[in-house]
Motif scaffolding. Structure first.
Motif, mmCIF file in Angstrom:
data_model
loop_
_atom_site.group_PDB
_atom_site.id
_atom_site.type_symbol
_atom_site.label_atom_id
_atom_site.label_comp_id
_atom_site.label_asym_id
_atom_site.label_seq_id
_atom_site.Cartn_x
_atom_site.Cartn_y
_atom_site.Cartn_z
ATOM 1 N N PRO A 10 0.788 -1.245 0.000
ATOM 2 C CA PRO A 10 0.000 0.000 0.000
ATOM 3 C C PRO A 10 0.814 1.285 0.000
ATOM 4 N N CYS A 11 2.076 1.248 0.396
ATOM 5 C CA CYS A 11 2.813 2.516 0.514
ATOM 6 C C CYS A 11 3.375 3.007 -0.826
ATOM 7 N N GLY A 12 3.296 2.189 -1.885
ATOM 8 C CA GLY A 12 3.968 2.549 -3.129
ATOM 9 C C GLY A 12 3.027 2.981 -4.252
ATOM 10 N N TYR A 13 3.529 3.901 -5.072
ATOM 11 C CA TYR A 13 2.786 4.406 -6.242
ATOM 12 C C TYR A 13 3.725 4.406 -7.445
ATOM 13 N N TYR A 14 3.193 4.069 -8.602
ATOM 14 C CA TYR A 14 3.988 4.183 -9.831
ATOM 15 C C TYR A 14 3.271 5.173 -10.742
ATOM 16 N N ALA A 15 3.929 6.300 -10.972
ATOM 17 C CA ALA A 15 3.293 7.398 -11.727
ATOM 18 C C ALA A 15 3.870 7.472 -13.134
#
Ligand SMILES: Cc1ncc(COP(=O)(O)O)c(C=O)c1O
Length: 412
Positions: free
Chosen positions: A283-288
């Motif tokens: 949950p802590c990661g994002y790929y933009a």
């Protein structure tokens, strides 16, 4: 405790990053370390008293992730000599455990020399090699026997790691030989049994039924082989719901159910441990990815974005449409790349999100409804903190790496 709350300041961090690299469209991983810290603390606080939580570094071994988790986890699990060395170099001062199939002698030696808390032995051959190495080093090897057992009619999740023929762990038929070997040597100390039979588990009852199965087996073996009480590593495998974000494995309920099971089975004095990966760090990661182009082809829309599955293989690996949000371009500050097409927006349409690779497999989400999307906007994949960058085929096509950005650092 939900896995699906988007960091409130995510948008501003994306725009800040975009401003820092105005010449090219943005492509970045962003990690909210504050939410990771809160999550691990909540998870640990809910555990029954005799259960400890290790982090399986294979999910995401970035130093920032490991050091954020270190104050709260019981230790770390390494699944290769490489991970073991990496973990040792982070100086987290936490116990390390070493598992995984096909361990090399050199890796076993490293594990012994680093004084690991446990080596998860996968076969009789490995046990014999470990004994010989411990002998040569004049050490005692602390061992958990990894077992693959028949779990009858307990339904398995889509990624079964056991409960059916797999390369992982010892067969019950080998247990007698393994215990005979251990009894006749003083170079191996049997500290417990290890199980990891499934991943992507979303239902607490099914996971409790599985653990009940582990308890039954260990009790049976203790009776048959007259073994002292010893620890049980219950593995990981708690799932993240990528298809219905937020409808996750219910950790607090699970911990309550586990506490009841422990009392019911009289296991209160047994040291139990989990080694979870995905459920902790996803949950802590994002790929933009910034949208480079929007096209219509044979009746379907495609957003071609900076990056792709060579950075973020999770949707391809799982065969799913990965959840995402759209963060609108900020004309005043973000890249100038979008200026020719900024007014060309798509409203209430279905669109596939693809990357820059020349393969039709470079697709991260298929025909998803977007309220509005235009060139220059950011498609931000959520739940990208585990089994993401580190499982991707990064060298394919020699595109550059994404940026990596850590925010909301927890106060020391
Ligand atoms: C032996 C073992 N333990 C723990 C894990 C971590 O599993 P998860 O990330 O699903 O919690 C894995 C993952 O493959 C594993 O193989």
């Amino acid at each position: 405790m939900t896995s699906y709350s988007i960091s409130s300041n995510l948008e501003s961090h994306i725009h800040r990053l975009a401003t820092q690299q105005p010449d090219d469209p943005l492509c970045a991983y962003l990690y909210d370390l504050g939410s990771l810290s809160t999550r691990i603390q909540e998870m640990v606080a809910t555990l029954p008293p005799n259960v400890s939580l290790f982090y399986a570094a294979k999910a995401n071994p970035m130093p920032e992730i490991l050091t954020t988790l270190a104050p709260f986890v019981a230790g770390f699990e390494a699944a290769s000599g490489g991970e073991l060395m990496h973990l040792a170099q982070q100086n987290t001062h936490k116990p390390l455990i070493f598992g995984g199939p096909g361990k090399l002698n050199s890796e076993l030696k490293t594990a012994l020399e680093h004084n690991v808390d446990a080596i998860h032995v996968e076969s009789i051959t490995e046990l014999k090699r470990l004994e010989a190495l411990a002998n040569a080093l004049d050490l005692v090897a602390p061992v958990y026997l990894r077992m693959n057992i028949d779990i009858g009619d307990i339904t398995l999740s889509k990624l079964a790691m056991g409960g059916k023929p797999t390369p992982f762990g010892l067969d019950e038929e080998d247990l007698n030989d393994a215990l005979t070997l251990i009894k006749r040597t003083d170079r191996i100390r049997l500290n417990g049994f290890h199980f990891h039979l499934m991943s992507h588990q979303l239902e607490t009852e099914r996971h409790i039924a599985l653990i009940q199965g582990y308890f039954n087996k260990v009790k049976q073996w203790q009776a048959v082989y007259q073994l002292d009480a010893m620890g049980i590593n219950l593995g990981g495998g708690m799932g993240i719901n990528y298809l219905e974000p937020g409808k996750d494995f219910d950790w607090p309920t699970f911990c309550q159910q586990l506490q009841h099971l422990i009392v019911h089975e009289g296991m209160e004095s047994i040291p139990l441990r989990f080694e979870c990966g995905r459920f902790i760090s996803a949950p802590c990661g994002y790929y933009a990815m910034e949208v480079i182009d929007i096209k219509k082809n044979l009746g379907e829309y495609f957003a071609i974005c900076r990056g792709g599955t060579h950075h973020f293989r999770t949707p391809a690996a799982q065969g799913h449409d990965h959840p995402f949000i759209v963060v609108p371009h900020q004309k005043a500050t973000d890249s100038t790349h979008a200026e020719h097409a900024i007014n060309n927006s798509l409203v209430n349409e279905r669109i596939s999100i693809v990357g820059q690779l020349c393969t039709p497999k470079d697709i991260l989400a298929r025909q998803q409804l977007v309220q509005e999307l235009k060139i220059g906007d950011y498609v931000v994949f959520t739940l990208a903190g585990a089994y993401a960058w580190n499982i991707s085929h990064q060298a394919f096509l020699m595109h550059p790496e994404p940026s990596f950005y850590f925010f909301n650092h927890p106060s020391p």
